[in-house]
Structure formats: C-alpha cells, structure tokens
Design a protein around this motif. Sequence first.
Motif, mmCIF file in Angstrom:
data_model
loop_
_atom_site.group_PDB
_atom_site.id
_atom_site.type_symbol
_atom_site.label_atom_id
_atom_site.label_comp_id
_atom_site.label_asym_id
_atom_site.label_seq_id
_atom_site.Cartn_x
_atom_site.Cartn_y
_atom_site.Cartn_z
ATOM 1 N N VAL A 46 20.221 -33.641 -108.984
ATOM 2 C CA VAL A 46 20.791 -34.350 -107.846
ATOM 3 C C VAL A 46 19.877 -34.162 -106.638
ATOM 4 N N ALA A 47 19.581 -35.242 -105.940
ATOM 5 C CA ALA A 47 18.703 -35.190 -104.772
ATOM 6 C C ALA A 47 19.521 -34.888 -103.519
ATOM 7 N N LEU A 48 19.142 -33.854 -102.797
ATOM 8 C CA LEU A 48 19.803 -33.488 -101.542
ATOM 9 C C LEU A 48 18.982 -34.025 -100.379
ATOM 10 N N ILE A 49 19.632 -34.813 -99.521
ATOM 11 C CA ILE A 49 18.949 -35.424 -98.379
ATOM 12 C C ILE A 49 19.764 -35.162 -97.119
ATOM 13 N N SER A 50 19.083 -34.752 -96.082
ATOM 14 C CA SER A 50 19.729 -34.581 -94.781
ATOM 15 C C SER A 50 18.823 -35.203 -93.720
ATOM 16 N N GLY A 51 19.166 -34.982 -92.474
ATOM 17 C CA GLY A 51 18.372 -35.540 -91.389
ATOM 18 C C GLY A 51 19.174 -35.594 -90.114
ATOM 19 N N GLY A 52 18.514 -36.000 -89.070
ATOM 20 C CA GLY A 52 19.136 -36.079 -87.758
ATOM 21 C C GLY A 52 18.063 -36.239 -86.699
ATOM 22 N N GLY A 53 18.486 -36.190 -85.462
ATOM 23 C CA GLY A 53 17.519 -36.290 -84.388
ATOM 24 C C GLY A 53 16.551 -35.133 -84.387
ATOM 25 N N ASP A 70 15.677 -32.027 -100.857
ATOM 26 C CA ASP A 70 14.624 -32.833 -101.485
ATOM 27 C C ASP A 70 13.929 -33.720 -100.467
ATOM 28 N N ALA A 71 14.649 -34.094 -99.398
ATOM 29 C CA ALA A 71 14.039 -34.928 -98.360
ATOM 30 C C ALA A 71 14.834 -34.789 -97.069
ATOM 31 N N ALA A 72 14.167 -35.057 -95.962
ATOM 32 C CA ALA A 72 14.804 -35.051 -94.644
ATOM 33 C C ALA A 72 14.292 -36.237 -93.849
ATOM 34 N N CYS A 73 15.209 -36.852 -93.092
ATOM 35 C CA CYS A 73 14.888 -38.036 -92.298
ATOM 36 C C CYS A 73 14.936 -37.672 -90.818
ATOM 37 N N PRO A 74 13.803 -37.668 -90.136
ATOM 38 C CA PRO A 74 13.793 -37.316 -88.713
ATOM 39 C C PRO A 74 13.952 -38.532 -87.810
ATOM 40 N N PRO A 83 19.441 -46.157 -91.064
ATOM 41 C CA PRO A 83 19.776 -46.280 -92.493
ATOM 42 C C PRO A 83 18.576 -46.570 -93.382
ATOM 43 N N ASP A 84 17.602 -47.330 -92.900
ATOM 44 C CA ASP A 84 16.453 -47.631 -93.751
ATOM 45 C C ASP A 84 15.654 -46.375 -94.076
ATOM 46 N N GLN A 85 15.680 -45.378 -93.175
ATOM 47 C CA GLN A 85 15.011 -44.115 -93.468
ATOM 48 C C GLN A 85 15.702 -43.390 -94.625
ATOM 49 N N MET A 86 17.026 -43.345 -94.585
ATOM 50 C CA MET A 86 17.768 -42.659 -95.647
ATOM 51 C C MET A 86 17.620 -43.375 -96.989
ATOM 52 N N ILE A 87 17.642 -44.701 -96.942
ATOM 53 C CA ILE A 87 17.486 -45.470 -98.172
ATOM 54 C C ILE A 87 16.110 -45.229 -98.774
ATOM 55 N N ALA A 88 15.066 -45.248 -97.945
ATOM 56 C CA ALA A 88 13.706 -45.011 -98.440
ATOM 57 C C ALA A 88 13.573 -43.612 -99.013
ATOM 58 N N ALA A 89 14.187 -42.630 -98.349
ATOM 59 C CA ALA A 89 14.125 -41.255 -98.851
ATOM 60 C C ALA A 89 14.816 -41.142 -100.201
ATOM 61 N N ALA A 90 16.004 -41.747 -100.318
ATOM 62 C CA ALA A 90 16.744 -41.686 -101.574
ATOM 63 C C ALA A 90 15.955 -42.334 -102.706
ATOM 64 N N GLU A 91 15.352 -43.457 -102.441
ATOM 65 C CA GLU A 91 14.581 -44.145 -103.474
ATOM 66 C C GLU A 91 13.355 -43.343 -103.897
ATOM 67 N N ALA A 92 12.844 -42.506 -102.988
ATOM 68 C CA ALA A 92 11.646 -41.720 -103.295
ATOM 69 C C ALA A 92 11.948 -40.461 -104.101
ATOM 70 N N MET A 111 27.594 -42.663 -88.912
ATOM 71 C CA MET A 111 27.562 -44.114 -89.089
ATOM 72 C C MET A 111 26.349 -44.542 -89.910
ATOM 73 N N ASN A 112 25.173 -44.019 -89.602
ATOM 74 C CA ASN A 112 23.970 -44.471 -90.279
ATOM 75 C C ASN A 112 23.877 -43.970 -91.712
ATOM 76 N N PHE A 113 24.307 -42.737 -91.963
ATOM 77 C CA PHE A 113 24.329 -42.262 -93.348
ATOM 78 C C PHE A 113 25.360 -43.034 -94.167
ATOM 79 N N ASP A 114 26.504 -43.376 -93.560
ATOM 80 C CA ASP A 114 27.503 -44.183 -94.263
ATOM 81 C C ASP A 114 26.948 -45.558 -94.619
ATOM 82 N N MET A 115 26.239 -46.175 -93.698
ATOM 83 C CA MET A 115 25.634 -47.475 -93.980
ATOM 84 C C MET A 115 24.640 -47.372 -95.127
ATOM 85 N N ALA A 116 23.825 -46.313 -95.110
ATOM 86 C CA ALA A 116 22.851 -46.134 -96.189
ATOM 87 C C ALA A 116 23.551 -45.940 -97.524
ATOM 88 N N ARG A 117 24.629 -45.153 -97.529
ATOM 89 C CA ARG A 117 25.377 -44.914 -98.768
ATOM 90 C C ARG A 117 25.907 -46.221 -99.348
#
Length: 329
Positions: A46-53, A70-74, A83-92, A111-117
């Motif tokens: 399972v890929a773990l992804i987090s991120g934030g400002g 596994d990845a972080a979105c800054p 959301p496009d950052q989270m989607i790209a990270a998940a796909e990678a 909001m943005n992580f929900d949109m990506a999900r």
Amino acid sequence: MKKLINSVDTVLAESLAGFTAAHADIVAADPEGRFVRRAAVTPGKVALISGGGSGHEPLHAGFVGRGMLDAACPGQVFTSPTPDQMIAAAEAVESGAGVLFIVKNYEGDVMNFDMAREMLDRPVATVLTNDDVAVETSSYSTGRRGVAGTMIVEKIVGAAAEEGRDLAALQALGERVNGRTRSMGVALTSCTVPAAGKPTFALGEGEMEMGVGIHGEPGRRRVPLASADAIAAEMVEAVLGDLADQASGDALLLINGFGGTPLMELYLMYDAVRRRLNGRGVTVARSVVGSYVTSLDMAGCSVTLSMLDPETVALWDAPVHTAALRWGA
C-alpha cells in the motif's frame, strides 16, 4: 526580513532541489516538482502519501523513505498542494495494493485530498489527523488541527505498510493511533512567511501565545511569558485532560520545536514535561526531541503524547530510513 533565499518565487523549488540532491539515496523528485517519492518503489505494498503547505520541514518530504511515506506533495508556504499533485504522486508510487492518504485537518488539505481521491481510478482511503487540543476550530480548520502527532501516525502506519498489511487495516490503525494522540503548542515569537516579508502576528517581549497553530493561528489565549515549568504544566494538563481515561500506561513523548528553538531549550522542556507526567499513571516508554513539524522560524514548541500498546511500540521501533528519521537496520 533576513532569509537565505534568492527569490520569494523560487524558494520552494530551490529548497526541494537541494533536499532531493542531498538525499538522492532515499528520495527522487518529480521532474515537474509536484511531489517527492521514494527512490525505489516497493511492489505490492500500500502506498502512503501525505503532504501540505511548505514551511513545516522536515514534515512531510523528510519522512519519505523506507518505513514511512512513499511520497509527499509540497504546496507553497502554508498553502495546500493541489489535487493534481496528489494524483501524480499516487500514479507514480501505487503498485496494485491501493493508496492511503494521511491528511492534516486543514480545510484546504482536506478538500484537495478528497478531490484527488474521487478522481483516482484505484482504491484510496484517508486517515485524518487532528491531535491539537488547543482549539476546536481555527482560521484554517473546521474541527481540531492536525499537528506534530501526524509524524507519529506516519511512522507507525508506515511500519505496518512495510509488513504488507492491506489498505483497510492500515486505515484502521492510523485512526486508532490518531485517536490516542494529543498535542498542544506555545509560541514565543511569530513566524515570517517569505512572501509576506513581515511577522504573521505580533508578540510583545513579555508575551507568549498558548495553544498556537503551526501556521501562526491564534491559540487559546495570549498571556505573559512564564517559566518553562509553568508552560509545561499547562500543556500537560491540557493533553492529559483531553486524553481522559486513555491517559494510562506506556506513552510516546514528543517535544517538537517550531524551527527557531535551540535543542538546549527543547531538552529542558522534555525534562519539565516528563517530571509532570511522573505519578500521573503515564510511563514515558519512548521519547523524541527535535524540530520535526515546524513553523518556519517560529520560536516555541509543542508537546505530543501518544498512548502506546505492544503493537504500536513494535511498529514505532521498526526500522525506518528517511532524511529526518532513521533507526534500525
């Protein structure tokens, strides 16, 4: 404003370039700067992804690596990633077992992580961290804020993911750890966002902000500067009071600096907090002291207490190898 930068517009990109070059054995950068990922993806996990400002370093990119993320979105400083950052990270980094988002409870992040999900075409679950006991709502969040306890969730769930646990089990574990973790912070100075060029708020020489947020949001109240023992006493009472019946047995104690506090003062605060926990039914079984979830150059610290059991102790002790946290083989 005195900062080691070239330009406000390039500070994040240049910082990430330095980070990924310095830790090239652990992480790799997305060519478009959307995320930082592990240098090598583990198939079937399972890929773990987090991120934030940005501005909270080493959270989150500093916790990318074996045993954690596994990845972080800054995002930009104190601004949610998109959301496009989270989607790209998940796909990678997703390799067939699904994705778990670990999200601090701030409105933009949620909001943005929900949109990506919703946009991803693969199994995705979310763990929301909300360990701050200082205030129920703030200028950034509806409900409690996610602060330094996020690191503890990422470490324990990350270790479980390395064992091969499935998505549902990891989500349940993350929610359980978050539910047993509480934090509270105090600021002695403000922080200065590079784009603003001036302190986010003003504190007098003899003032402190009790319960401050990691973006400089107001806390419970502004009060006269007090001794370390008095500050520790108030934060311990707030944390234990909120844990209520859970505040018994082994615990992990994290004293977290906000970016402008010397280690000498953080260890002093650790001593003050630990002394106050003695005789309260809480045994400090694991300890962490340092600046892990920061607020740029703010002086101050937070106290985090996470109640442990044999399973979570073992997962905390499991090997980890990231830029900011590492132990074991």
